[in-house]
Design an enzyme around this catalytic site. Structure first.
Site, PDB file in Angstrom:
ATOM      1  N   CYS A   2     -34.376   7.592 -11.067  1.00 58.04           N
ATOM      2  CA  CYS A   2     -34.615   8.428 -12.245  1.00 58.04           C
ATOM      3  C   CYS A   2     -34.926   9.877 -11.865  1.00 58.04           C
ATOM      4  CB  CYS A   2     -35.797   7.879 -13.025  1.00 58.04           C
ATOM      5  SG  CYS A   2     -35.643   6.154 -13.417  1.00 58.04           S
ATOM      6  N   ARG A  27     -28.913  11.249  -7.097  1.00 52.47           N
ATOM      7  CA  ARG A  27     -29.980  10.269  -6.902  1.00 52.47           C
ATOM      8  C   ARG A  27     -29.591   8.891  -7.439  1.00 52.47           C
ATOM      9  NH1 ARG A  27     -35.118  12.826  -6.392  1.00 52.47           N
ATOM     10  NH2 ARG A  27     -36.097  11.057  -7.413  1.00 52.47           N
ATOM     11  N   TRP A  74     -32.468   5.181 -14.075  1.00 53.72           N
ATOM     12  CA  TRP A  74     -31.934   4.101 -13.233  1.00 53.72           C
ATOM     13  C   TRP A  74     -32.716   2.863 -13.638  1.00 53.72           C
ATOM     14  CZ3 TRP A  74     -33.907   1.099  -9.046  1.00 53.72           C
ATOM     15  CH2 TRP A  74     -32.940   0.519  -8.217  1.00 53.72           C
ATOM     16  N   ASN A  98     -40.673   8.590 -14.937  1.00 53.87           N
ATOM     17  CA  ASN A  98     -40.234   7.915 -13.708  1.00 53.87           C
ATOM     18  C   ASN A  98     -41.382   7.032 -13.258  1.00 53.87           C
ATOM     19  OD1 ASN A  98     -37.978   9.472 -13.797  1.00 53.87           O
ATOM     20  ND2 ASN A  98     -38.465  10.728 -12.004  1.00 53.87           N
ATOM     21  N   GLY A  99     -41.086   5.834 -12.811  1.00 51.33           N
ATOM     22  CA  GLY A  99     -42.150   4.942 -12.340  1.00 51.33           C
ATOM     23  C   GLY A  99     -42.176   3.666 -13.170  1.00 51.33           C
ATOM     24  N   GLU A 479     -26.461  -0.600  11.146  1.00 58.25           N
ATOM     25  CA  GLU A 479     -26.232   0.584  10.312  1.00 58.25           C
ATOM     26  C   GLU A 479     -24.766   0.655   9.866  1.00 58.25           C
ATOM     27  OE1 GLU A 479     -27.910   2.479   8.686  1.00 58.25           O
ATOM     28  OE2 GLU A 479     -26.764   4.298   8.362  1.00 58.25           O
ATOM     29  N   LYS A 483     -23.621   0.655   5.981  1.00 54.66           N
ATOM     30  CA  LYS A 483     -22.785   1.713   5.386  1.00 54.66           C
ATOM     31  C   LYS A 483     -21.596   1.093   4.663  1.00 54.66           C
ATOM     32  CE  LYS A 483     -24.867   4.407   5.247  1.00 54.66           C
ATOM     33  NZ  LYS A 483     -26.161   4.436   5.833  1.00 54.66           N
ATOM     34  N   GLU A 486     -22.693  -0.788   1.414  1.00 53.16           N
ATOM     35  CA  GLU A 486     -23.221   0.100   0.374  1.00 53.16           C
ATOM     36  C   GLU A 486     -22.138   0.766  -0.457  1.00 53.16           C
ATOM     37  OE1 GLU A 486     -25.778   2.828   2.755  1.00 53.16           O
ATOM     38  OE2 GLU A 486     -27.208   2.456   1.144  1.00 53.16           O
ATOM     39  N   HIS A 502     -24.498 -18.110  18.092  1.00 53.03           N
ATOM     40  CA  HIS A 502     -25.491 -18.993  17.459  1.00 53.03           C
ATOM     41  C   HIS A 502     -25.241 -19.159  15.964  1.00 53.03           C
ATOM     42  CE1 HIS A 502     -27.756 -19.158  21.162  1.00 53.03           C
ATOM     43  NE2 HIS A 502     -27.654 -17.844  21.244  1.00 53.03           N
ATOM     44  N   LYS A 601     -30.701   7.272  -4.533  1.00 51.54           N
ATOM     45  CA  LYS A 601     -30.960   8.048  -3.314  1.00 51.54           C
ATOM     46  C   LYS A 601     -32.403   7.897  -2.861  1.00 51.54           C
ATOM     47  CE  LYS A 601     -29.963  10.726   0.047  1.00 51.54           C
ATOM     48  NZ  LYS A 601     -29.228  10.069   1.158  1.00 51.54           N
TER      49      LYS A 601
HETATM   50  C1  AGP Z   1     -29.096   4.451   3.183  1.00 52.73           C
HETATM   51  O1  AGP Z   1     -27.727   4.608   3.221  1.00 52.73           O
HETATM   52  C2  AGP Z   1     -29.630   3.843   1.989  1.00 52.73           C
HETATM   53  N1  AGP Z   1     -29.136   4.355   0.804  1.00 52.73           N
HETATM   54  C3  AGP Z   1     -31.054   3.355   1.994  1.00 52.73           C
HETATM   55  O2  AGP Z   1     -31.063   2.218   2.803  1.00 52.73           O
HETATM   56  C4  AGP Z   1     -32.160   4.319   2.468  1.00 52.73           C
HETATM   57  O3  AGP Z   1     -32.026   4.585   3.833  1.00 52.73           O
HETATM   58  C5  AGP Z   1     -33.530   3.712   2.166  1.00 52.73           C
HETATM   59  O4  AGP Z   1     -33.662   3.523   0.782  1.00 52.73           O
HETATM   60  C6  AGP Z   1     -34.673   4.537   2.693  1.00 52.73           C
HETATM   61  O5  AGP Z   1     -34.695   5.809   2.130  1.00 52.73           O
HETATM   62  P1  AGP Z   1     -35.606   6.958   2.732  1.00 52.73           P
HETATM   63  O6  AGP Z   1     -35.117   7.249   4.105  1.00 52.73           O
HETATM   64  O7  AGP Z   1     -35.430   8.109   1.797  1.00 52.73           O
HETATM   65  O8  AGP Z   1     -37.010   6.433   2.745  1.00 52.73           O
END
Ligand code: AGP
Length: 606
Positions: A2, A27, A74, A98-99, A479, A483, A486, A502, A601
């Protein structure tokens, strides 16, 4: 996640509010809305979908007002829909939030009993009714009274038609800042929203409120005591949050990495002594030596950077390290002994799980170093000391340049701790010399983007993908898999290569692409064996190898090379092709790369 924008003092705020919302698009959100204070009422217009959808339904000719608030939502409580979108209103009052209001059910029952009519499924709507219920002509007093009844987290902006040029903001657990202008003032959850108007900002802390009129900014706490706040200047450019000719922010940010990695270590290395100097870490050598154990706390990509840090700090600084998911750490009963240092890693500096885990670590007596990107973010302000990664604004929801900058900082911290322990000057000097070559080497990997796109073309329509790596490249496998899933929505898993036998080996058949990070280091021989295991089962092998490698290359279906470097620095190169592979796969599949579905974000809810 949000986003909030508020403006008071423009001739007509509608266009600027919408523009502010656009700057928050990165975001992640599912609906948006504005509330404009008009003569006797507050006009609220909202819509499900994107800002363009909102723009289409805005009655531009009818909307005039010099004060208003706006929001991108969001969904947390209640599905994405027009009714659930913010602002929420009650009578002549509107609020964006927000929250999460944790006790909203109890509050709602009480307010319904008093005749308030609820229209949405959200927890946030309760704030509109609650504040109106407390209103007797002064908005800040009503907000103060209402917030005393609220359990949970909030960043809010509130307007009321009876006080037509006033915006009241309040914060607990969700970021909020004030933009100080000339004849106009601003409120936002993210500085990007208001940077086109002012660079002078005040960051609110938890428990604080602000009253804005075009001429005045008054900061106070919820007990109505005035609080004096420092105005800070934003020094980076709006250009840095625009696309600069790239089709997506993510691609721009991937290609920025030669520069952003340089920015992360520039001015912090001491080549002559093989050492580093980190201005934000105010610890004496004696205090650095007293550190017996490090706990790294983070989420998502930042957690993967933490895992790289674990390998580096244990191997080169010889300090025991544990890497914790923030969401788990905060609800366990973690053992924090004297000598425990906590490294909190967060690009946004606002991730709620990380923030709360950091607060828990502090409560238990740990010293906390915050490693963040967003200057002035809550984690940056609440940690005992910190290091900014200096990656510049990261807009793409999928984190790329922040990751390599976080790893760069962890390399610097390894040198800082290591040089005060067992790490000799020669290896320190060699590492720094090599680190200075890394930006050029990242560029060499980026130069292979066309070849990486061609690999993505082959596998873009597959449904699964496996990523394997060993040692410091195991977190890179994680990672790479994150990626891909996501942004392309392909199911992907990362594993330590030897762990494959395993379980995941059962998945391997001619339809399974397997990305193997097999750079020349101490685990090369072992991973060569793992490649053969995949090949024997006719899996498709995409290898990331060190330049000049022929053995693994010969066994692979596709090969991407990275320049030779020291083991400690390898992740800065090996992650780049995986970022590009994920990016091109998502583009080929036609997905929304910068705003993937369901993701935000900055995850500022639990
Ligand atoms: C990364 O591609 C993600 N969108 C997500 O995992 C992100 O790294 C995570 O939410 C942590 O965010 P931050 O680094 O802003 O704390």
């Amino acid at each position: 996640m949000c986003g909030i924008v508020g403006i008071t003092g423009h001739e007509n705020v509608v266009t600027d509010l919408v523009e502010g919302l656009r700057r928050l698009e990165y975001r992640g959100y599912d609906s948006a809305g504005v509330a404009i204070v008009q003569t006797d009422s507050v006009r609220v217009i909202k819509q499900q979908g994107k800002i363009n959808d909102l723009e289409r339904v805005l009655p531009w000719d009818e909307l005039h007002g010099s004060c208003g608030i706006a929001h991108t939502r969001w969904a947390t409580h209640g599905k994405p829909s027009k009714l659930n979108a913010h602002p929420h209103s009650s009578g002549a009052l509107a609020v964006v939030h927000n929250g999460i209001v944790e006790n909203y059910t109890a509050l709602k029952v009480r307010l319904e009993g008093k005749g308030h009519l609820f229209r949405s499924e959200t927890d946030s709507e309760v704030l509109a009714h609650l504040i109106l219920d407390q209103y007797d002509g002064n908005l800040e007093t009503a907000v103060q009274r209402a917030l005393k009844l609220v359990e949970g987290t909030y960043g809010i902006a509130v307007v009321h038609a009876d006080e037509p040029d006033k915006i009241v903001g309040a914060r607990r657990g969700s970021p909020l800042l004030v933009g100080v202008g000339d004849g106009a003032n601003y409120l936002a959850s993210d500085v990007a929203a208001i940077m086109g108007h002012t660079r002078q900002v005040i960051y609110l802390d938890d428990g604080e409120m602000v009253v804005l009129t075009p001429q005045d900014v008054t900061t106070m706490n919820v007990d109505n005591q005035e609080v004096t706040k420092e105005i800070q200047e934003i020094t980076w450019d709006l250009e840095r949050i625009q696309k600069g000719g790239y089709p997506h922010y993510m691609l721009k940010e991937i290609f920025e990495q030669p520069q952003t990695v340089l920015d992360s270590f520039r001015g912090r290395i001491l080549p002559e002594s093989g050492d580093v100097k980190l201005g934000g870490i105010q610890l004496t050598d004696r205090e650095l030596l007293a550190i017996k154990r490090i706990i790294i706390i983070a989420c998502g990509t930042s957690w993967h950077a933490g895992l790289v840090g674990e390998y580096l700090l244990e191997e080169y600084a010889r300090i025991p390290v544990e890497v914790e998911y923030a969401s788990e750490f905060r609800y366990r009963s973690p053992v924090i002994e004297p000598g425990t240092l906590c490294l909190t890693i967060s690009q946004s500096g606002e991730t709620l799980d990380t923030l709360e885990a950091m607060r828990e670590a502090k409560r238990r007596g740990a010293k906390v170093i915050g490693i963040t990107n967003v200057v002035g973010s809550t984690i940056a302000r609440e940690s005992d000391c910190g290091v900014y990664i200096h990656a510049g604004p990261e807009i793409g929801v999928a984190s790329t340049k922040a990751f390599t900058s976080q790893v760069t900082i962890l390399i610097l911290l390894t040198l800082l701790f290591g040089r005060r322990r067992h790490l000799g000057i020669e290896i320190g000097k060699r590492t720094i010399e090599e680190l200075q070559r890394i930006p050029d080497k990242i560029q060499q990997v980026l130069d292979q983007s066309a070849a990486i796109r061609a690999i993505a073309e082959v596998y873009a329509q597959h449904s699964n993908c496996l990523y394997l790596g060993r040692g410091v490249n195991f977190p890179i496998a994680l990672e790479g898999a994150l990626k891909l899933k996501e942004i392309s929505y392909i199911h992907a898993d990362g594993y330590p290569a030897a762990e494959m036998k395993h379980g995941p080996i059962a998945l391997i058949d001619p339809n399974m692409p397997v990305v193997v990070i097999s750079t020349r280091d101490s685990s090369y021989e072992k991973i060569r064996g793992n490649v053969q295991e995949v090949k024997a089962r006719q899996g498709k092998i995409i290898s990331v190898v060190t330049e000049g490698d022929t053995e693994i290359a010969a066994a692979s279906d596709h090969v991407i090379t990275i320049p030779e470097t020291m083991n400690m620095l390898t992740p800065l190169l090996s992650v780049i092709p995986l970022q590009l592979l994920a990016y091109y796969t998502a583009v080929i599949r036609g997905e929304n790369v910068d705003q993937p579905r369901n993701l935000a974000k900055a995850v500022t809810v639990e």
